[in-house]
Structures are given as C-alpha cells and as structure tokens.
Design a protein around this motif. Structure first.
Motif, PDB file in Angstrom:
ATOM      1  N   ALA A 163     -54.514 -55.781 -29.454  1.00 47.41           N
ATOM      2  CA  ALA A 163     -53.354 -56.435 -30.079  1.00 47.41           C
ATOM      3  C   ALA A 163     -53.753 -57.744 -30.732  1.00 47.41           C
ATOM      4  CB  ALA A 163     -52.270 -56.657 -29.028  1.00 47.41           C
ATOM      5  N   VAL A 164     -54.626 -58.511 -30.061  1.00 48.47           N
ATOM      6  CA  VAL A 164     -55.069 -59.794 -30.629  1.00 48.47           C
ATOM      7  C   VAL A 164     -56.029 -59.563 -31.786  1.00 48.47           C
ATOM      8  CG1 VAL A 164     -56.334 -61.925 -30.139  1.00 48.47           C
ATOM      9  CG2 VAL A 164     -54.720 -61.020 -28.462  1.00 48.47           C
ATOM     10  N   ARG A 165     -56.957 -58.651 -31.602  1.00 51.18           N
ATOM     11  CA  ARG A 165     -57.989 -58.440 -32.613  1.00 51.18           C
ATOM     12  C   ARG A 165     -57.416 -57.853 -33.899  1.00 51.18           C
ATOM     13  NH1 ARG A 165     -63.003 -54.135 -32.331  1.00 51.18           N
ATOM     14  NH2 ARG A 165     -64.159 -54.933 -34.131  1.00 51.18           N
ATOM     15  N   HIS A 166     -56.523 -56.865 -33.761  1.00 51.84           N
ATOM     16  CA  HIS A 166     -56.018 -56.158 -34.936  1.00 51.84           C
ATOM     17  C   HIS A 166     -54.668 -56.689 -35.421  1.00 51.84           C
ATOM     18  CE1 HIS A 166     -59.232 -53.255 -34.522  1.00 51.84           C
ATOM     19  NE2 HIS A 166     -58.887 -53.040 -33.270  1.00 51.84           N
ATOM     20  N   GLY A 167     -53.957 -57.404 -34.564  1.00 52.62           N
ATOM     21  CA  GLY A 167     -52.641 -57.878 -34.960  1.00 52.62           C
ATOM     22  C   GLY A 167     -52.562 -59.342 -35.286  1.00 52.62           C
ATOM     23  N   ILE A 168     -53.347 -60.186 -34.616  1.00 51.39           N
ATOM     24  CA  ILE A 168     -53.268 -61.636 -34.805  1.00 51.39           C
ATOM     25  C   ILE A 168     -54.414 -62.157 -35.659  1.00 51.39           C
ATOM     26  CG2 ILE A 168     -53.121 -63.867 -33.629  1.00 51.39           C
ATOM     27  CD1 ILE A 168     -50.756 -61.961 -33.136  1.00 51.39           C
ATOM     28  N   GLN A 169     -55.628 -61.749 -35.356  1.00 48.22           N
ATOM     29  CA  GLN A 169     -56.801 -62.289 -36.031  1.00 48.22           C
ATOM     30  C   GLN A 169     -56.789 -62.085 -37.542  1.00 48.22           C
ATOM     31  OE1 GLN A 169     -60.563 -62.081 -33.819  1.00 48.22           O
ATOM     32  NE2 GLN A 169     -61.476 -61.146 -35.643  1.00 48.22           N
ATOM     33  N   PRO A 170     -56.342 -60.915 -38.074  1.00 50.45           N
ATOM     34  CA  PRO A 170     -56.353 -60.767 -39.542  1.00 50.45           C
ATOM     35  C   PRO A 170     -55.312 -61.617 -40.266  1.00 50.45           C
ATOM     36  CG  PRO A 170     -56.344 -58.625 -38.433  1.00 50.45           C
ATOM     37  CD  PRO A 170     -55.995 -59.647 -37.419  1.00 50.45           C
ATOM     38  N   LEU A 171     -54.307 -62.137 -39.562  1.00 51.62           N
ATOM     39  CA  LEU A 171     -53.233 -62.896 -40.199  1.00 51.62           C
ATOM     40  C   LEU A 171     -53.572 -64.383 -40.226  1.00 51.62           C
ATOM     41  CD1 LEU A 171     -50.131 -61.153 -38.553  1.00 51.62           C
ATOM     42  CD2 LEU A 171     -51.114 -60.738 -40.816  1.00 51.62           C
ATOM     43  N   ARG A 172     -53.524 -64.958 -41.397  1.00 54.19           N
ATOM     44  CA  ARG A 172     -53.846 -66.377 -41.514  1.00 54.19           C
ATOM     45  C   ARG A 172     -52.836 -67.229 -40.762  1.00 54.19           C
ATOM     46  NH1 ARG A 172     -54.968 -68.589 -47.436  1.00 54.19           N
ATOM     47  NH2 ARG A 172     -56.674 -67.095 -47.087  1.00 54.19           N
ATOM     48  N   GLU A 173     -51.573 -66.815 -40.812  1.00 50.57           N
ATOM     49  CA  GLU A 173     -50.530 -67.576 -40.125  1.00 50.57           C
ATOM     50  C   GLU A 173     -50.399 -67.196 -38.661  1.00 50.57           C
ATOM     51  OE1 GLU A 173     -48.662 -63.823 -41.707  1.00 50.57           O
ATOM     52  OE2 GLU A 173     -50.171 -65.309 -42.334  1.00 50.57           O
ATOM     53  N   GLY A 174     -51.165 -66.176 -38.232  1.00 51.78           N
ATOM     54  CA  GLY A 174     -51.086 -65.750 -36.848  1.00 51.78           C
ATOM     55  C   GLY A 174     -49.844 -64.909 -36.587  1.00 51.78           C
ATOM     56  N   GLY A 175     -49.466 -64.813 -35.357  1.00 52.26           N
ATOM     57  CA  GLY A 175     -48.294 -64.026 -34.994  1.00 52.26           C
ATOM     58  C   GLY A 175     -48.063 -64.050 -33.497  1.00 52.26           C
ATOM     59  N   GLU A 176     -47.144 -63.214 -33.070  1.00 51.00           N
ATOM     60  CA  GLU A 176     -46.718 -63.204 -31.672  1.00 51.00           C
ATOM     61  C   GLU A 176     -47.045 -61.851 -31.034  1.00 51.00           C
ATOM     62  OE1 GLU A 176     -42.795 -64.706 -29.385  1.00 51.00           O
ATOM     63  OE2 GLU A 176     -42.447 -63.018 -30.740  1.00 51.00           O
ATOM     64  N   VAL A 177     -47.684 -61.920 -29.890  1.00 50.73           N
ATOM     65  CA  VAL A 177     -47.908 -60.739 -29.052  1.00 50.73           C
ATOM     66  C   VAL A 177     -46.849 -60.735 -27.966  1.00 50.73           C
ATOM     67  CG1 VAL A 177     -49.487 -59.588 -27.458  1.00 50.73           C
ATOM     68  CG2 VAL A 177     -50.380 -60.656 -29.537  1.00 50.73           C
ATOM     69  N   ILE A 178     -46.177 -59.627 -27.809  1.00 53.07           N
ATOM     70  CA  ILE A 178     -45.095 -59.507 -26.819  1.00 53.07           C
ATOM     71  C   ILE A 178     -45.553 -58.581 -25.708  1.00 53.07           C
ATOM     72  CG2 ILE A 178     -42.690 -58.872 -26.428  1.00 53.07           C
ATOM     73  CD1 ILE A 178     -42.174 -59.348 -29.392  1.00 53.07           C
ATOM     74  N   LEU A 179     -45.501 -59.088 -24.485  1.00 51.86           N
ATOM     75  CA  LEU A 179     -45.820 -58.297 -23.301  1.00 51.86           C
ATOM     76  C   LEU A 179     -44.539 -58.104 -22.512  1.00 51.86           C
ATOM     77  CD1 LEU A 179     -49.096 -60.137 -22.172  1.00 51.86           C
ATOM     78  CD2 LEU A 179     -48.867 -58.220 -23.741  1.00 51.86           C
ATOM     79  N   GLN A 180     -44.109 -56.864 -22.400  1.00 52.83           N
ATOM     80  CA  GLN A 180     -42.856 -56.560 -21.712  1.00 52.83           C
ATOM     81  C   GLN A 180     -43.107 -55.583 -20.569  1.00 52.83           C
ATOM     82  OE1 GLN A 180     -40.525 -55.001 -24.998  1.00 52.83           O
ATOM     83  NE2 GLN A 180     -39.426 -56.932 -25.220  1.00 52.83           N
ATOM     84  N   ALA A 214     -57.479 -53.548 -40.054  1.00 51.47           N
ATOM     85  CA  ALA A 214     -58.936 -53.437 -39.980  1.00 51.47           C
ATOM     86  C   ALA A 214     -59.352 -51.973 -40.071  1.00 51.47           C
ATOM     87  CB  ALA A 214     -59.444 -54.072 -38.678  1.00 51.47           C
ATOM     88  N   ARG A 215     -60.588 -51.740 -40.465  1.00 54.71           N
ATOM     89  CA  ARG A 215     -61.054 -50.369 -40.650  1.00 54.71           C
ATOM     90  C   ARG A 215     -61.033 -49.582 -39.343  1.00 54.71           C
ATOM     91  NH1 ARG A 215     -66.699 -51.030 -43.588  1.00 54.71           N
ATOM     92  NH2 ARG A 215     -66.787 -52.760 -42.114  1.00 54.71           N
ATOM     93  N   THR A 216     -61.254 -50.254 -38.220  1.00 60.20           N
ATOM     94  CA  THR A 216     -61.250 -49.550 -36.943  1.00 60.20           C
ATOM     95  C   THR A 216     -59.846 -49.213 -36.479  1.00 60.20           C
ATOM     96  OG1 THR A 216     -61.361 -51.714 -35.862  1.00 60.20           O
ATOM     97  CG2 THR A 216     -63.418 -50.504 -36.147  1.00 60.20           C
ATOM     98  N   GLY A 217     -58.827 -49.891 -36.996  1.00 59.67           N
ATOM     99  CA  GLY A 217     -57.444 -49.546 -36.702  1.00 59.67           C
ATOM    100  C   GLY A 217     -56.994 -50.002 -35.342  1.00 59.67           C
ATOM    101  N   ASN A 218     -55.664 -49.949 -35.127  1.00 55.94           N
ATOM    102  CA  ASN A 218     -55.082 -50.353 -33.862  1.00 55.94           C
ATOM    103  C   ASN A 218     -55.275 -49.316 -32.771  1.00 55.94           C
ATOM    104  OD1 ASN A 218     -53.368 -52.939 -33.720  1.00 55.94           O
ATOM    105  ND2 ASN A 218     -52.908 -52.126 -35.754  1.00 55.94           N
ATOM    106  N   GLY A 219     -55.742 -48.115 -33.118  1.00 52.09           N
ATOM    107  CA  GLY A 219     -55.839 -47.053 -32.128  1.00 52.09           C
ATOM    108  C   GLY A 219     -57.112 -47.083 -31.306  1.00 52.09           C
ATOM    109  N   HIS A 220     -57.972 -48.101 -31.461  1.00 55.03           N
ATOM    110  CA  HIS A 220     -59.231 -48.143 -30.761  1.00 55.03           C
ATOM    111  C   HIS A 220     -58.989 -48.214 -29.257  1.00 55.03           C
ATOM    112  CE1 HIS A 220     -63.528 -48.893 -30.375  1.00 55.03           C
ATOM    113  NE2 HIS A 220     -63.233 -49.820 -29.496  1.00 55.03           N
ATOM    114  N   GLY A 221     -59.597 -47.297 -28.525  1.00 56.17           N
ATOM    115  CA  GLY A 221     -59.484 -47.296 -27.074  1.00 56.17           C
ATOM    116  C   GLY A 221     -58.267 -46.589 -26.530  1.00 56.17           C
ATOM    117  N   LEU A 222     -57.339 -46.175 -27.371  1.00 60.62           N
ATOM    118  CA  LEU A 222     -56.114 -45.541 -26.879  1.00 60.62           C
ATOM    119  C   LEU A 222     -56.396 -44.170 -26.263  1.00 60.62           C
ATOM    120  CD1 LEU A 222     -53.439 -46.430 -29.570  1.00 60.62           C
ATOM    121  CD2 LEU A 222     -53.503 -47.151 -27.189  1.00 60.62           C
TER     122      LEU A 222
END
Length: 362
Positions: A262-279, A300-308
């Motif tokens: 979530a951090v690598r593929h969702g936050i790191q590519p965004l210059r402004e960052g973002g929010e990770v939600i853990l529920q 990213a080329r590896t996609g969010n599905g890595h390790g799923l």
C-alpha cells in the motif's frame, strides 16, 4: 548452548473419526449401499427391508465412529501403512460382529427380519465392508498426501517470504538512519530498533507457525514508523482497529507485506502523498481487515497485486474455504479485504472485543 528446536510432527495421515463429518460420511456410504442394493434389478423393492437396512446402517455407522474415534490414537502409532491397515481390519471386524449380533437377535426374538443363512448374511456384510472400507481409506490416503504436499508448498512459500527483505526498503531505511544520526540520534536509534524487529520477524525461525494479530499489528506499526521518517507528511495513516481481538491467531508476516504494498504502490508514486486506511471489524463469525490506499493514475509496473497470491494461498491453507481475500480498485482507491473466520470458541471469548481503540493520523 541452547537446545535445537525439535522438528514439527507430521500431519496425521488418518482422518478425524471423532468429528461429525466422519460420522456423516460413514452413514452416507452405508445408506448409499443400501439404496443401491434396494434399486438392483433383481431386488424385491420391499420398503420394510429398506427401512430395516437403513436402521442397521445407522447403528453400524455409530459403532464404527465410536470405535475408530477411541482407537485412532493407538492405531496412529503403527509404522508405515499400519494405521490404514489397522482401520480397515477394525472396520471389517466390527461389521462382522455387528452382523452376528443382529442375526442372533433376529433369531432369538423370532422377528424374521433377516433372510438367508447366518454365514451368508455375515459374509456378505463383511465383503461389502472390506470393499467399501478399502475404497474410503484409499480416498483418505490420497487426501492426506495432497494435504501434505499443500502444506509443504505453503511452508516453502512462507519461508521464502520470511527470507525476502526488499533491497529498496533496506537501503532506504539505512539512508534514513544515516541522515538522522547527527540530526536526531534518538529517532535514529528508534529506527534501528524498528528495523531490527522487522528483520527478526522476517528472518527468524519460530517454533509455531502462527503469531497473533496483536504481534502483526505491532510489526506493521514499526514498519510505518520507518516509512513515516522517510516520507514525512506525504504518508498519512488512519487506523480504525478498535474491534479487532489482539489474541486472534494469524500467520506471521501476513499484514505487513500488504501494508508495504500500500505504501510502495499507493503513496510513494504520488508527489503529494496520500492516506493509507487500516480498518478492522467483526461481522457475525468473522474478522474483516481492510487495507485501503490511493490508486495512482500511472501505477508501478509491478502493480498493487504483488504478493497477493501468496497471501491468498497462506490464508486458504490456514483457515480453509471460509476465508476470503478480495483485492482490486474501487474508484480512485485500491482496497484489499481479508475475511478471516472465527471458530466457536473465539467467537464466544472475543465478543465485545479486547482491542484498543485508536483512530489517528500521522
């Protein structure tokens, strides 16, 4: 020198004859046998005989289940294929004895429910029990072998996951520590401690395969603390985990790789960052854990599905078919949803929850 850890015992090759599914399987096999014999072309189609046959099968299935349940621990000690041979002989012996008792009672009470001679009735039942018992035990043996192979593959995947620390994460963390040594030595020390805990969990050998949900959440917090120092205000985390029982058994390193994705593929590519939600919440007899992160316009080329796939296989092996892993984009977010079943004991003990409520932002 500490004593080396003892190897894990192998999976029991015999089914659990003390369970209701085993009793049900014995009854179904016997009932199908009676039905097939009743439907045979040369059969008399006598409803009275069919009812008596079903009653005899129900009684016989109960006897077999009780005997196999009580004697399985002793049969299990036999070497090689001995447990299966012992179960087969025991099944045939019980059928022979039960048939003899039923034939004697029918003669003593003059019920005339069983036709034919004593040896024919007992011999036919023994032959049927021998054939069906061999077929059932063959099925149980193949099932045990498949489960053993699945367990071996799963253990190999878990060990591969535990032995893998992504170089980019290690290098970034060490660079963060190097930058903090002179500016903030206390923060650098905390980062080294967090990093050492991550390595201990990833590379350490454990006597038990499972940890607890509390341990995994603590590991996630250590990982997020390191990434928080590296990404700063770009990384914001919202936690809604107040309903999760911290003592729930969970495979080790199950949540941390998902949060890392979530951090690598969702936050790191965004210059402004973002929010990770853990529920986390409880629904009926299950725990629901959701990891929600932004979905960049250009992933990213590896996609969010890595390790799923690895997570899906580990959860399926640990919790069975009742567990589910759902992952995919939902609008501008990528959501991973884990559905983990609670057994009856956990459902009773954990009603009301024992987790601490924390909803904050970093």
């Amino acid at each position: 020198m500490s004593e080396p850890a003892r190897p894990r015992t192998e999976r029991n090759p015999l089914p659990d004859f003390c369970s209701l599914p085993a009793l049900f399987a014995l009854f179904v096999v016997g009932a199908l046998t009676v039905a097939v014999m009743w439907l045979a072309p040369d059969g008399a189609r006598d409803w009275r005989a069919f009812t008596i046959g079903m009653a005899f099968v129900a009684w016989l299935a109960l006897l077999l289940a009780v005997a196999l349940c009580k004697l399985s621990p002793y049969l299990q000690r036999l070497p090689g294929y001995g447990p299966y041979a012992g179960v087969w002989l025991l099944m045939v012996l019980i059928v022979v004895l039960a048939s003899a008792v039923a034939r004697w009672m029918d003669s003593a009470l003059q019920l005339e429910l069983i036709h034919g001679g004593n040896l024919r009735f007992i011999g036919d039942n023994a032959l049927i029990a021998a054939l069906l018992g061999a077929a059932m035990l063959r099925y149980f043996y193949v099932l045990a072998q498949w489960q053993a192979r699945l367990a071996a593959v799963t253990r190999a995947q878990v060990e591969a996951l535990q032995a893998r620390i992504r170089p980019h994460f290690l290098f970034n963390s060490m660079n963060t520590v190097a930058a903090l040594v002179r500016v903030d030595p206390a923060a650098a020390e905390r980062t080294i401690e967090d990093l050492s805990e991550l390595f201990r969990a990833a590379l350490g050998q454990h006597e038990t395969r499972d940890g607890t949900l509390g341990d995994e959440l603590a590991l996630v917090e250590r990982y997020l603390a390191i990434e928080q120092l590296r990404l700063g205000e770009r990384l914001r985390v919202r936690r809604e985990l107040d309903e999760l029982p911290r003592d729930f058994p969970l495979p080790r390193l199950l949540l941390q790789p998902l949060v890392e994705n979530a951090v690598r593929h969702g936050i790191q590519p965004l210059r402004e960052g973002g929010e990770v939600i853990l529920q986390g919440r409880r629904e009926a007899r299950a725990l629901i854990i959701v990891i929600d992160n932004p979905l960049p316009a250009t992933p990213a080329r590896t996609g969010n599905g890595h390790g799923l796939d690895n997570v899906r296989q580990r959860i399926a092996f640990r919790y069975g078919t009742r567990a589910q892993v759902q992952a995919g984009p939902q609008g501008d977010r990528f959501v991973v949803r884990l559905h983990l079943p609670l057994d009856d004991k956990q459902h009773t003990l954990n009603q009301g929850g024992n987790g601490d409520a924390r909803t904050d932002r970093r």
